[in-house]
Design a protein around this motif. Sequence first.
Motif, PDB file in Angstrom:
ATOM      1  N   LEU A   1     -19.527 137.655  -1.373  1.00  7.06           N
ATOM      2  CA  LEU A   1     -20.128 136.749  -0.397  1.00  7.06           C
ATOM      3  C   LEU A   1     -19.453 135.380  -0.411  1.00  7.06           C
ATOM      4  O   LEU A   1     -19.186 134.800   0.647  1.00  7.06           O
ATOM      5  CB  LEU A   1     -21.627 136.600  -0.681  1.00  7.06           C
ATOM      6  N   SER A   2     -19.170 134.861  -1.585  1.00  8.32           N
ATOM      7  CA  SER A   2     -18.495 133.563  -1.680  1.00  8.32           C
ATOM      8  C   SER A   2     -17.110 133.621  -1.054  1.00  8.32           C
ATOM      9  O   SER A   2     -16.698 132.698  -0.328  1.00  8.32           O
ATOM     10  CB  SER A   2     -18.389 133.127  -3.146  1.00  8.32           C
ATOM     11  N   THR A   3     -16.392 134.708  -1.321  1.00 11.51           N
ATOM     12  CA  THR A   3     -15.050 134.863  -0.746  1.00 11.51           C
ATOM     13  C   THR A   3     -15.111 134.955   0.765  1.00 11.51           C
ATOM     14  O   THR A   3     -14.285 134.350   1.477  1.00 11.51           O
ATOM     15  CB  THR A   3     -14.368 136.111  -1.324  1.00 11.51           C
ATOM     16  N   LEU A   4     -16.085 135.692   1.283  1.00 13.09           N
ATOM     17  CA  LEU A   4     -16.226 135.810   2.734  1.00 13.09           C
ATOM     18  C   LEU A   4     -16.531 134.460   3.372  1.00 13.09           C
ATOM     19  O   LEU A   4     -16.013 134.137   4.450  1.00 13.09           O
ATOM     20  CB  LEU A   4     -17.329 136.816   3.070  1.00 13.09           C
ATOM     21  N   ILE A   5     -17.383 133.663   2.722  1.00 13.64           N
ATOM     22  CA  ILE A   5     -17.709 132.335   3.249  1.00 13.64           C
ATOM     23  C   ILE A   5     -16.465 131.461   3.302  1.00 13.64           C
ATOM     24  O   ILE A   5     -16.163 130.816   4.319  1.00 13.64           O
ATOM     25  CB  ILE A   5     -18.795 131.673   2.392  1.00 13.64           C
TER      26      ILE A   5
ATOM     27  N   ALA B   1      -9.294 122.098   7.087  1.00 16.35           N
ATOM     28  CA  ALA B   1      -9.895 123.375   6.694  1.00 16.35           C
ATOM     29  C   ALA B   1      -9.668 123.654   5.218  1.00 16.35           C
ATOM     30  O   ALA B   1     -10.575 124.127   4.510  1.00 16.35           O
ATOM     31  CB  ALA B   1      -9.297 124.504   7.539  1.00 16.35           C
ATOM     32  N   PHE B   2      -8.461 123.339   4.739  1.00 19.69           N
ATOM     33  CA  PHE B   2      -8.151 123.547   3.321  1.00 19.69           C
ATOM     34  C   PHE B   2      -9.039 122.669   2.444  1.00 19.69           C
ATOM     35  O   PHE B   2      -9.556 123.116   1.404  1.00 19.69           O
ATOM     36  CB  PHE B   2      -6.674 123.234   3.076  1.00 19.69           C
ATOM     37  N   CYS B   3      -9.250 121.418   2.853  1.00 17.05           N
ATOM     38  CA  CYS B   3     -10.123 120.514   2.085  1.00 17.05           C
ATOM     39  C   CYS B   3     -11.568 120.998   2.083  1.00 17.05           C
ATOM     40  O   CYS B   3     -12.257 120.916   1.061  1.00 17.05           O
ATOM     41  CB  CYS B   3     -10.041 119.102   2.667  1.00 17.05           C
ATOM     42  N   VAL B   4     -12.030 121.514   3.219  1.00 11.69           N
ATOM     43  CA  VAL B   4     -13.394 122.037   3.298  1.00 11.69           C
ATOM     44  C   VAL B   4     -13.553 123.245   2.384  1.00 11.69           C
ATOM     45  O   VAL B   4     -14.584 123.403   1.706  1.00 11.69           O
ATOM     46  CB  VAL B   4     -13.758 122.398   4.752  1.00 11.69           C
ATOM     47  N   VAL B   5     -12.533 124.108   2.340  1.00 11.42           N
ATOM     48  CA  VAL B   5     -12.583 125.279   1.463  1.00 11.42           C
ATOM     49  C   VAL B   5     -12.682 124.849   0.002  1.00 11.42           C
ATOM     50  O   VAL B   5     -13.480 125.397  -0.774  1.00 11.42           O
ATOM     51  CB  VAL B   5     -11.342 126.168   1.690  1.00 11.42           C
TER      52      VAL B   5
ATOM     53  N   ASP C   1     -31.657 136.298 -11.987  1.00  8.87           N
ATOM     54  CA  ASP C   1     -31.697 137.740 -11.733  1.00  8.87           C
ATOM     55  C   ASP C   1     -31.840 138.047 -10.241  1.00  8.87           C
ATOM     56  O   ASP C   1     -32.442 139.048  -9.853  1.00  8.87           O
ATOM     57  CB  ASP C   1     -32.849 138.408 -12.494  1.00  8.87           C
ATOM     58  N   ARG C   2     -31.300 137.169  -9.413  1.00 16.78           N
ATOM     59  CA  ARG C   2     -31.296 137.355  -7.966  1.00 16.78           C
ATOM     60  C   ARG C   2     -29.980 136.816  -7.409  1.00 16.78           C
ATOM     61  O   ARG C   2     -29.438 135.840  -7.929  1.00 16.78           O
ATOM     62  CB  ARG C   2     -32.464 136.622  -7.285  1.00 16.78           C
ATOM     63  N   ILE C   3     -29.503 137.455  -6.352  1.00 16.55           N
ATOM     64  CA  ILE C   3     -28.271 136.988  -5.731  1.00 16.55           C
ATOM     65  C   ILE C   3     -28.541 135.658  -5.054  1.00 16.55           C
ATOM     66  O   ILE C   3     -29.348 135.570  -4.131  1.00 16.55           O
ATOM     67  CB  ILE C   3     -27.736 138.014  -4.703  1.00 16.55           C
ATOM     68  N   THR C   4     -27.910 134.613  -5.538  1.00 22.81           N
ATOM     69  CA  THR C   4     -28.088 133.276  -4.982  1.00 22.81           C
ATOM     70  C   THR C   4     -26.722 132.667  -4.719  1.00 22.81           C
ATOM     71  O   THR C   4     -25.857 132.675  -5.593  1.00 22.81           O
ATOM     72  CB  THR C   4     -28.872 132.370  -5.951  1.00 22.81           C
ATOM     73  N   ILE C   5     -26.549 132.140  -3.539  1.00 23.47           N
ATOM     74  CA  ILE C   5     -25.292 131.499  -3.165  1.00 23.47           C
ATOM     75  C   ILE C   5     -25.512 130.009  -2.945  1.00 23.47           C
ATOM     76  O   ILE C   5     -24.957 129.162  -3.647  1.00 23.47           O
ATOM     77  CB  ILE C   5     -24.695 132.124  -1.894  1.00 23.47           C
ATOM     78  N   PHE C   6     -26.342 129.680  -1.993  1.00 23.53           N
ATOM     79  CA  PHE C   6     -26.500 128.295  -1.576  1.00 23.53           C
ATOM     80  C   PHE C   6     -27.394 127.478  -2.509  1.00 23.53           C
ATOM     81  O   PHE C   6     -27.470 126.259  -2.372  1.00 23.53           O
ATOM     82  CB  PHE C   6     -27.025 128.236  -0.140  1.00 23.53           C
ATOM     83  N   LYS C   7     -28.093 128.135  -3.457  1.00 25.65           N
ATOM     84  CA  LYS C   7     -28.854 127.369  -4.439  1.00 25.65           C
ATOM     85  C   LYS C   7     -27.941 126.663  -5.432  1.00 25.65           C
ATOM     86  O   LYS C   7     -28.408 125.869  -6.250  1.00 25.65           O
ATOM     87  CB  LYS C   7     -29.841 128.282  -5.172  1.00 25.65           C
TER      88      LYS C   7
END
Length: 302
Positions: A127-131, A165-169, A187-193
């Motif tokens: 998920l992080s890579t896709l974002i 875009a590179f800086c945002v990444v 024990d839960r998938i968390t990305i934006f936390k």
Amino acid sequence: MSRFSASDAAFSGFRLVRENLRAIAIWAAAMTVLSIISNVLAIQYFGRELEALMSYLSDNSNPDPEETFRLISDLTPLMLWSLPYSLVVNGVIFAALNRLVLRPQDSRFAYLRLGKQELRQAAVWVLSTLILMGVLFAGSLIAGFLGAMGGPTGAFLALLGLLGAFCVVIYLAVRLSFAPAVTFENDRITIFKSLPETKGLFWPLLGAYLLAVVMSIIVVLLIWTIVSAIGLIASGDLSATGKMLRADTSSLQAYFTPAGIVQALFSGLISILTTLIVFAPAPTIYRALKGGAPDAPTTGGW
């Protein structure tokens, strides 16, 4: 003001190796065995295609995109098989790393498991890579649109778009760097936390991560220098150094030369060491910010 030392955090991977030699040795041995098995299977069924691609890229300073795409397309079945394999292996390693840092008392099986935690870690990385790829792709589209204006102005705006875009990444990668640790803790998938956990810490985090990357490069170069020196002393052949850096994958017989065996034996160690050096700072800093012990798990994902 940051609540941790960026320089100390950057060297956390080295401390983990020093304090957990037995576990790290088991990780390196397991990774070496898996690497050899995967290489044998890949060479057995796609050896000629792999060697054709590597030879073409190494012999051409300016490879033709169409020819490169054709050679890569021949390896599509291998890539489809390698993707789930890589996800599982990475999930196991990163879960073990977070377990070592956040739950050091849970040392059974040298911190290695294969279960829900490992699958969550794999999911977080996907998920992080896709974002990040989505942001880069969007930036490329904007840069292409700006470049279509033509002239120096269009080229300048397109360059600014790509740099932006590179800086945002980079910014998002740093701000989301706690996602694996938060996922492991809750024990839960968390990305934006991860965002509130890294708020106001971008620059010290970036400094720690960059220093860790530099140290990993130095370690890899040092290991290969030592290995190359050993190979040179043993064989007396200067070309052995180059063969160790890229073994012949055209066939199993060509691969299992002394140079190929040395490369295979050290590939697992290098992989584990670079993973620890580069990625250990994030959970180490997260633990420090939490006061050295994980809090009670929170409810909800993302």
